[in-house]
Structure formats: structure tokens, C-alpha cells
Scaffold this motif. Structure first.
Motif, short mmCIF file in Angstrom:
data_model
loop_
_atom_site.label_atom_id
_atom_site.label_comp_id
_atom_site.label_asym_id
_atom_site.label_seq_id
_atom_site.Cartn_x
_atom_site.Cartn_y
_atom_site.Cartn_z
N UNK A 1 0.73 -1.23 0.03
CA UNK A 1 -0.08 0.03 -0.04
C UNK A 1 0.82 1.32 0.10
N UNK A 2 1.98 1.31 0.62
CA UNK A 2 2.81 2.35 0.33
C UNK A 2 3.38 2.58 -0.77
N UNK A 3 3.75 1.40 -1.55
CA UNK A 3 4.16 1.82 -3.05
C UNK A 3 2.87 2.00 -3.93
N UNK A 4 1.71 1.96 -3.48
CA UNK A 4 0.78 2.00 -4.58
C UNK A 4 0.51 3.58 -5.15
N UNK A 5 0.56 4.58 -4.48
CA UNK A 5 0.74 5.78 -4.97
C UNK A 5 1.92 6.51 -5.00
N UNK A 6 2.12 7.36 -5.94
CA UNK A 6 3.34 7.99 -6.19
C UNK A 6 3.65 9.15 -5.24
N UNK A 7 2.46 9.59 -4.62
CA UNK A 7 2.85 10.36 -3.30
C UNK A 7 3.58 9.70 -2.42
N UNK A 8 3.09 8.61 -2.14
CA UNK A 8 3.67 7.96 -0.80
C UNK A 8 5.07 7.19 -1.22
N UNK B 1 21.82 4.53 -1.34
CA UNK B 1 22.28 5.74 -1.50
C UNK B 1 21.66 6.35 -2.86
N UNK B 2 20.87 5.55 -3.45
CA UNK B 2 20.03 6.15 -4.50
C UNK B 2 18.91 7.00 -3.95
N UNK B 3 18.79 8.22 -4.44
CA UNK B 3 17.85 9.29 -4.04
C UNK B 3 16.50 8.83 -4.95
N UNK B 4 16.44 8.58 -5.71
CA UNK B 4 15.16 8.18 -6.74
C UNK B 4 15.10 6.68 -7.21
N UNK B 5 14.84 5.76 -6.26
CA UNK B 5 14.96 4.24 -6.87
C UNK B 5 13.77 4.15 -7.53
N UNK B 6 13.80 3.20 -8.59
CA UNK B 6 12.97 2.67 -9.57
C UNK B 6 12.19 1.54 -8.83
N UNK B 7 10.91 1.81 -8.52
CA UNK B 7 10.11 0.99 -7.85
C UNK B 7 9.49 -0.08 -8.64
N UNK B 8 9.63 0.07 -9.85
CA UNK B 8 8.59 -0.94 -10.77
C UNK B 8 8.98 -2.45 -10.29
N UNK C 1 10.11 -3.93 -7.76
CA UNK C 1 9.71 -4.20 -6.41
C UNK C 1 7.81 -4.19 -6.31
N UNK C 2 7.52 -3.41 -7.08
CA UNK C 2 6.07 -3.27 -7.20
C UNK C 2 5.35 -4.57 -7.85
N UNK C 3 5.97 -5.12 -8.75
CA UNK C 3 5.76 -6.31 -9.58
C UNK C 3 5.76 -7.44 -8.78
N UNK C 4 6.86 -7.65 -7.97
CA UNK C 4 7.11 -8.52 -7.17
C UNK C 4 6.23 -8.89 -5.95
N UNK C 5 5.81 -7.46 -5.38
CA UNK C 5 4.75 -7.53 -4.30
C UNK C 5 3.12 -7.69 -4.57
N UNK C 6 3.12 -7.54 -5.84
CA UNK C 6 1.70 -7.40 -6.37
C UNK C 6 1.07 -8.73 -6.01
#
Length: 147
Positions: A12-19, A62-69, A71-76
Motif C-alpha cells: 500500500x505504501x508503494x501503491x501511489x506516487x505520493x507515498x 544511496x539512490x535518491x530516486x529508486x525505481x520501484x517498478x 519491487x511493485x511487480x514482485x509485491x503485487x
């Protein structure tokens, strides 16, 4: 059930771009520490494989803007990789346990083979009317002027 709650909370934390922008490296570390600290009584192999796959996708701190895609697919939520205990039990019966998996997989193969071998509906081709297929005779007048 703790495994499912940890996964669903982070999902749910990864669901929206704001969070996603508000997730810090400490949140990520807490998530992975909770996952790696769990002790399982049943289906240890399944949980271990799931957690190893998630550890593989851990973003760099160290990555400031990690790519969450990934991880989102793995957690879906997916029927092929359930997180709820009862769903894992059913999955194990269907695909991993030798006595029951043979019958279920045979049933699935039969059902899918019927879908693949189903007769294809003939597509009606629009046929041209008979008049367009044949030559149309155009009368040429006999009294044509000679040039």
C-alpha cells in the motif's frame, strides 16, 4: 499471517506516487529486517524463496530516486505467488504436493487443451455480387463517327 501483513502494508505504501516519494531508506531497511527476521513453522521453502526474491530487488540506500517498478511487480497480489497462509496451503496442494498435484495439473492441461483445440469459427468473407464478378457488356453504337 504476519508475512501477509508486512507485505500488504508495504504494497500500500508503494501503491501511489505520493507515498513513494515519502519512503525513506529507514522504511526500506525496516521492511527487509522484518521479512528476514520472520520464523516460519510451515512452508519454509516457499517463504524462503519469496523473501530471497524480494532481497534481490532491494534498492540501494544511496539512490535518491529508486525505481520501484520491479519491487511493485514482485509485491503485487497474484494467484501464482500468494501471501495469505490458506492461499499458500491451497497453492502447495495444487502444484507442489506430489499426490494431489498430478490430478490437478492433468485437469488444468485438459481444460487448456480444449481451449487450444477448439474449432475456429469460420469468418464469413464478404463476397461480391455476381454482377460485379462478371463482365458487363456495354453496347457500342453502330453509327460512330469515323475519325
Amino acid at each position: 499471517m504476519s508475512f501477509h501483513t508486512i507485505i500488504s502494508e508495504f504494497r500500500t505504501k508503494l501503491a501511489s506516487p505520493e507515498t513513494q516519494s515519502k519512503i525513506t531508506s529507514t522504511d526500506i531497511d525496516q521492511f527487509y529486517n522484518k521479512l528476514n527476521g520472520l520464523k516460519f513453522l510451515f512452508f519454509k521453502k516457499y517463504y524462503k524463496k519469496y523473501i530471497d526474491n524480494l532481497n534481490r530487488l532491494k534498492p540501494d540506500p544511496e539512490d535518491q530516486n529508486p525505481d520501484w517498478t520491479f519491487l511493485q511487480i514482485a509485491l503485487a497480489e497474484n494467484e501464482w505467488k500468494p501471501t495469505k497462509p490458506f492461499a499458500i496451503f491451497i497453492h502447495r496442494l495444487k502444484y507442489d504436493y506430489a499426490l494431489t498435484s498430478k490430478f490437478f495439473i492433468a485437469y488444468e492441461k485438459k481444460k487448456n487443451r480444449k481451449k487450444l483445440n477448439a474449432p475456429v469459427k469460420a469468418i464469413k468473407e464478404e463476397t461480391k455480387p455476381k454482377a460485379e464478378k462478371e463482365w458487363i457488356r456495354v453496347p457500342i453504337p453502330r453509327s460512330r463517327p469515323k475519325s
